[in-house]
Write an enzyme that holds these catalytic residues in place. Structure first.
Site, short mmCIF file in Angstrom:
data_model
loop_
_atom_site.label_atom_id
_atom_site.label_comp_id
_atom_site.label_asym_id
_atom_site.label_seq_id
_atom_site.Cartn_x
_atom_site.Cartn_y
_atom_site.Cartn_z
N LYS A 74 28.37 -14.09 -30.09
CA LYS A 74 27.63 -14.60 -31.26
C LYS A 74 28.06 -13.82 -32.49
O LYS A 74 28.25 -12.59 -32.42
CB LYS A 74 26.13 -14.44 -31.00
CG LYS A 74 25.23 -15.11 -32.04
CD LYS A 74 23.76 -15.01 -31.63
CE LYS A 74 22.83 -15.67 -32.62
NZ LYS A 74 21.41 -15.60 -32.20
N SER A 149 18.92 -19.97 -32.07
CA SER A 149 20.03 -19.85 -32.99
C SER A 149 21.36 -19.55 -32.29
O SER A 149 22.42 -19.72 -32.90
CB SER A 149 19.75 -18.73 -34.01
OG SER A 149 19.69 -17.48 -33.36
N SER A 173 15.96 -17.43 -29.34
CA SER A 173 17.32 -17.89 -29.66
C SER A 173 18.34 -17.84 -28.54
O SER A 173 19.43 -18.40 -28.70
CB SER A 173 17.86 -17.13 -30.86
OG SER A 173 17.38 -17.72 -32.03
N1 GLN Z 1 13.77 -19.98 -34.15
C1 GLN Z 1 13.27 -18.65 -34.35
C2 GLN Z 1 13.45 -18.24 -35.78
O1 GLN Z 1 13.96 -19.03 -36.50
C3 GLN Z 1 13.96 -17.70 -33.43
C4 GLN Z 1 15.25 -17.20 -33.96
C5 GLN Z 1 15.88 -16.17 -33.04
O2 GLN Z 1 15.41 -15.91 -31.94
N2 GLN Z 1 16.90 -15.54 -33.55
O3 GLN Z 1 13.11 -17.19 -36.17
#
Ligand code: GLN
Length: 444
Positions: A74, A149, A173
């Site tokens: 990532k 994400s 995410s």
């Molecule tokens: N969807 C969540 C957010 O937007 C989780 C994001 C994540 O785990 N990086 O914060």
């Protein structure tokens, strides 16, 4: 499908060369990446590194557990000499000067880094659509979101464009895209894996973890990246457990928080597995109605603070001017919430709510060994479909509790509804990853 350990064996025995492993992935990436939009950049030394491994194998020299296996990383995890741009124009062209601790551990086992993959910008998102470099497509159905994400990480595994991937999970995410892409995603306990070298979204919640084809692969990678690290004071070694026979599984009452069909699928699967293993099931409850509000106050404030270094002087461009909507929403929200005149009122309330959720988990884990629930409350939407901020945030209502409380969680494929992938989530107490893996294998 062949496991990571089996493939590593093939490479070590010389039946499959590391070079061929890399070039096979390279060819597939050439063919599919344009459309799926997974890799943002590739490691141009991968073939050379693979040849070096093959040479050592031929010379009967010692090689690591991951010799010749290929990982996708990532773009918010630092890999020396590769671009960690967090899928943002702000950090476009930013080359990491060092390896994150997880990367160092993988490299010590002779992994080959294939490249850096797409994600929601600065890990802010749940669908894989907020990247400044365009959305990632779901390899199972290109019209659908892959989840986010860690969108590129999950899609890379599902499209077989790597052997495994690394992602980060602040509120879901890793588990959320694993669920939408029909693969396995692990969020380790807070502190089980070093965060050194991860570009923070929210440092009290973030964890790095593996995305893989199976629970066995997940365990294999976790055991390599886990443990105490001098560069991360919150890190420690997970607990070693005595094997236990009769388990009690807590089935979470998800009330009206999601698609009833997903809930029914998860309940059915849990009942089947528990019956087969002679495990007891108990209904358990979490205060789901406060998790989103609690999480977003913490994330907005911590993210605002973490991004002050992107002021256009040291790294890239000024974030307040160059980032996309979702990132800006959080920065401006975070700056508002943390204004001096509020005396930390909102942040402190969120910390109190967080403590309450943590307590509730402790109480539940006095009664049950693990908790089962859906990973996400709804089926994947179509890329580009208009969906409200509230609904987007709600995608993570079932994954956020694990981050708020620090427990470990995994998402494994549970089947499909309307031909869309559905994930089943299992949570175990903090530092009980071994138990989590043992239970997950029975569900797989
Ligand atoms: N969807 C969540 C957010 O937007 C989780 C994001 C994540 O785990 N990086 O914060």
């Amino acid at each position: 499908m062949i496991t990571l350990q089996e493939k590593a064996k093939l490479i070590k025995s010389g039946k499959l060369s590391a070079e061929k492993n890399v070039s096979d992935f390279g060819e597939k990436i050439q063919k599919l990446n344009k459309e799926l939009n997974i890799y943002l950049s590739l490691n141009t030394h991968a073939i050379e590194q693979a040849k070096e491994i093959d040479k050592r194998i031929k010379e009967k020299k010692e090689v690591g557990k991951l010799a010749g296996l290929c990982v996708a990383v990532k773009s918010n995890i630092s890999v020396k000499d590769l671009e960690a741009n967090c899928a943002s124009k702000v950090l476009e062209g930013y080359i990491s000067g060092y390896d994150a601790s997880v990367i160092e551990k993988l490299k010590n086992e002779d992994v080959i880094i294939l490249g850096m993959v797409n994600m929601d910008e600065f890990a802010c998102g749940a669908s894989g659509e907020t990247s400044a470099f365009g959305p990632v497509k779901n390899p199972r159905n290109k019209e659908l979101i892959p989840g986010g994400s860690s969108a590129g990480s999950a899609a890379a595994v599902a499209a077989e464009l790597c052997d495994f991937a690394l992602g980060s999970d602040t509120g879901g995410s890793i588990r959320n895209p694993a669920s939408h892409c029909g693969i396995v995603g692990l969020k380790p306990s807070y502190g089980s894996v070093s965060r050194y070298g991860l570009i923070d979204l929210s440092m009290s919640l973030d964890q790095i973890g593996p995305l893989t084809n199976s629970v066995e692969d997940s365990e294999f990678i976790f055991n390599i990246i886990k443990g105490q690290d001098n560069f991360d004071a919150t890190s420690q070694n997970p607990l070693e457990l005595k094997p236990k026979k009769g388990l009690t599984i807590g089935l979470l009452d998800v009330r009206d928080f999601g698609d009833k069909r997903i809930e029914d699928l998860i309940t059915k699967k849990t009942e089947e597995v528990c019956k087969r293993n002679k495990w007891e099931i108990k209904k358990v409850n979490l205060p789901l109605d406060i998790v989103l509000q609690t999480y977003y106050i913490l994330v907005y404030v911590e993210f605002f603070s973490a991004t002050r270094k992107f002021d256009g002087r040291r790294y890239g461009l000024k974030i307040d001017e160059e980032a996309g909507h979702e990132v800006l929403r959080r920065i401006f929200g975070g700056s508002e919430i943390s204004k001096a005149e509020y005396h930390g009122k909102y942040y402190r309330s969120a910390l109190k709510a967080r403590a309450l959720i943590k307590k509730q988990f402790e109480k539940i884990f006095e009664d049950v060994d693990a908790i089962v629930l859906p990973t996400v409350p709804r089926l994947a939407h179509k890329i580009g479909e208009k969906i409200s901020v509230k609904d987007m945030y709600a995608y993570d209502v079932f994954t956020i509790p694990a981050n708020l409380s620090g427990v470990c969680g995994i998402s494994i494929p549970a089947g499909t509804i309307d031909k869309k992938q559905v994930g089943l989530q299992i949570l175990a107490p903090r530092f009980y990853e071994e138990l989590l893996f043992n239970i997950s294998k029975k569900f797989e």
